[in-house]
Motif scaffolding. Structure first.
Motif, PDB file in Angstrom:
ATOM      1  N   ALA A  49      71.579 -29.158  93.080  1.00  0.00           N
ATOM      2  CA  ALA A  49      72.469 -28.060  92.736  1.00  0.00           C
ATOM      3  C   ALA A  49      71.675 -27.171  91.542  1.00  0.00           C
ATOM      4  O   ALA A  49      71.687 -25.765  91.736  1.00  0.00           O
TER       5      ALA A  49
ATOM      6  N   LYS B 176      67.998 -30.838  83.638  1.00  0.00           N
ATOM      7  CA  LYS B 176      67.606 -31.633  84.655  1.00  0.00           C
ATOM      8  C   LYS B 176      66.639 -33.039  83.937  1.00  0.00           C
ATOM      9  O   LYS B 176      66.801 -34.101  84.129  1.00  0.00           O
TER      10      LYS B 176
ATOM     11  N   LEU C 165      68.489 -25.686  93.317  1.00  0.00           N
ATOM     12  CA  LEU C 165      68.742 -24.580  94.234  1.00  0.00           C
ATOM     13  C   LEU C 165      69.368 -23.208  93.298  1.00  0.00           C
ATOM     14  O   LEU C 165      68.856 -22.088  93.629  1.00  0.00           O
ATOM     15  N   SER C 166      69.910 -23.527  92.263  1.00  0.00           N
ATOM     16  CA  SER C 166      70.659 -22.333  91.296  1.00  0.00           C
ATOM     17  C   SER C 166      69.467 -21.614  90.777  1.00  0.00           C
ATOM     18  O   SER C 166      69.156 -20.580  90.682  1.00  0.00           O
TER      19      SER C 166
ATOM     20  N   ILE D  17      72.977 -35.095  93.548  1.00  0.00           N
ATOM     21  CA  ILE D  17      73.577 -33.942  93.813  1.00  0.00           C
ATOM     22  C   ILE D  17      73.500 -32.841  92.826  1.00  0.00           C
ATOM     23  O   ILE D  17      73.175 -31.705  93.244  1.00  0.00           O
ATOM     24  N   VAL D  18      73.924 -33.042  91.704  1.00  0.00           N
ATOM     25  CA  VAL D  18      73.811 -31.995  90.696  1.00  0.00           C
ATOM     26  C   VAL D  18      72.280 -31.588  90.368  1.00  0.00           C
ATOM     27  O   VAL D  18      72.016 -30.531  90.291  1.00  0.00           O
TER      28      VAL D  18
END
Length: 92
Positions: free
Chosen positions: A18, A47, A21-22, A14-15
């Motif tokens: 995110a 990442k 997407l950011s 999930i991180v």
């Protein structure tokens, strides 16, 4: 795979989503501003660290192996940043 490991991988995934997407939204809304590009490069390092620690299972592994694997994305990000600085990327 234990439930704890599965939950940790789920949170990490999930991180990672995110972060992607950011980064995409920052580039879409701000264009090629140098601050945005360096921000995206920083997100890439974060990442890489999460992937090395959680998805490659090295969170409890040898510190030397973790550092060694992290050096590769760090070198690539530094080379990309050096190229951006050398080419004089315009700030918006």
């Amino acid at each position: 795979m234990t439930d704890r490991t599965r939950n940790q991988l789920g949170r990490t995934w999930i991180v990672l989503v995110a972060i992607v997407l950011s980064g995409m939204s920052a580039v879409a809304f701000q264009g090629r501003a140098s601050v945005v590009v360096f921000g995206v490069l920083t997100l890439a390092l974060i990442k890489a660290r999460l992937i090395i620690l959680d998805f490659m299972g090295l969170r409890s592994g040898s510190a030397a192996v973790r550092r060694g694997l992290f050096v590769w994305p760090l070198v690539l990000v530094l080379l990309a940043a050096a190229k951006l600085v050398a080419t004089g990327m315009p700030s918006v």
